[in-house]
Design a protein around this motif. Structure first.
Motif, short mmCIF file in Angstrom:
data_model
loop_
_atom_site.label_atom_id
_atom_site.label_comp_id
_atom_site.label_asym_id
_atom_site.label_seq_id
_atom_site.Cartn_x
_atom_site.Cartn_y
_atom_site.Cartn_z
N ALA A 30 2.36 -8.29 -6.44
CA ALA A 30 3.53 -7.65 -5.84
C ALA A 30 3.17 -6.26 -5.33
CB ALA A 30 4.66 -7.57 -6.84
N SER A 31 2.38 -5.53 -6.11
CA SER A 31 1.97 -4.19 -5.72
C SER A 31 1.09 -4.22 -4.47
CB SER A 31 1.21 -3.53 -6.87
OG SER A 31 0.75 -2.26 -6.51
N SER A 43 1.03 -6.58 -2.18
CA SER A 43 1.86 -7.02 -1.06
C SER A 43 2.65 -5.84 -0.49
CB SER A 43 2.81 -8.12 -1.52
OG SER A 43 3.67 -8.49 -0.48
N LYS A 44 3.25 -5.06 -1.37
CA LYS A 44 4.01 -3.89 -0.93
C LYS A 44 3.09 -2.88 -0.23
CE LYS A 44 6.78 -0.07 -2.63
NZ LYS A 44 7.18 0.69 -3.82
N GLY A 45 1.91 -2.66 -0.80
CA GLY A 45 0.96 -1.72 -0.21
C GLY A 45 0.52 -2.15 1.18
N TYR A 46 0.23 -3.43 1.34
CA TYR A 46 -0.18 -3.92 2.67
C TYR A 46 0.95 -3.83 3.68
CZ TYR A 46 -4.72 -5.56 1.07
OH TYR A 46 -6.01 -5.61 0.59
N GLN A 47 2.18 -4.02 3.23
CA GLN A 47 3.32 -3.88 4.14
C GLN A 47 3.45 -2.44 4.62
OE1 GLN A 47 6.68 -5.38 1.96
NE2 GLN A 47 6.15 -7.51 2.34
N VAL A 48 3.29 -1.50 3.73
CA VAL A 48 3.37 -0.08 4.09
C VAL A 48 2.24 0.27 5.07
CG1 VAL A 48 3.11 2.28 3.21
CG2 VAL A 48 4.56 0.65 1.99
N MET A 53 -2.58 2.47 -3.06
CA MET A 53 -2.42 1.04 -3.29
C MET A 53 -3.38 0.56 -4.39
SD MET A 53 -2.63 -2.17 -0.65
CE MET A 53 -4.39 -2.11 -0.44
N GLU A 68 -2.02 1.68 -7.77
CA GLU A 68 -0.86 0.86 -8.15
C GLU A 68 -1.28 -0.55 -8.55
OE1 GLU A 68 2.41 1.71 -8.55
OE2 GLU A 68 1.69 3.76 -8.25
#
Length: 109
Positions: A24-25, A27-32, A93, A96
């Motif tokens: 999840a971390s 995925s969020k990092g790659y989105q940012v 990222m 995290e």
């Protein structure tokens, strides 16, 4: 010393939970990072287009050289700032993504 089945089961469960949090971390990092890259690309394209329009309407060679020099300076400074920002995003990222495994690593050590 032998570990009981319950200890092994708990360790496996903890590892699975950590893995899901890690995913999840990431995925969020790659989105940012993707959003930041898209924003930078849009801004760079707009700046290049605006510079091309200025160059077309330049009144002299000296004016065109000045426009191009200003653009090159701004593009370089923007690139360096963006590269710094992207490296900070990747570092954050990574931090995290590692957090969910910290307790497991501490227990193993």
């Amino acid at each position: 010393m032998m570990k009981s089945f319950e200890d092994v089961s708990n360790a496996g469960s903890e590892f699975m939970d950590s893995s899901l949090k890690n995913l999840a971390s990431l995925s969020k990092g790659y989105q940012v990072i993707a959003a930041e890259a898209a924003d930078y690309s849009r801004k760079a394209f707009e700046a290049g287009t605006a510079t091309a329009e200025k160059l077309i309407s330049a009144k002299s060679i000296e004016n065109a050289v000045e426009i191009q020099a200003d653009y090159a300076k701004q593009a370089y400074e923007g690139f360096v700032a963006q590269a710094t920002k992207m490296s900070e995003l990747y570092a954050e990222m990574a931090k995290e993504a590692y957090k969910p495994f910290e307790s497991a690593v501490a227990k193993a050590g």
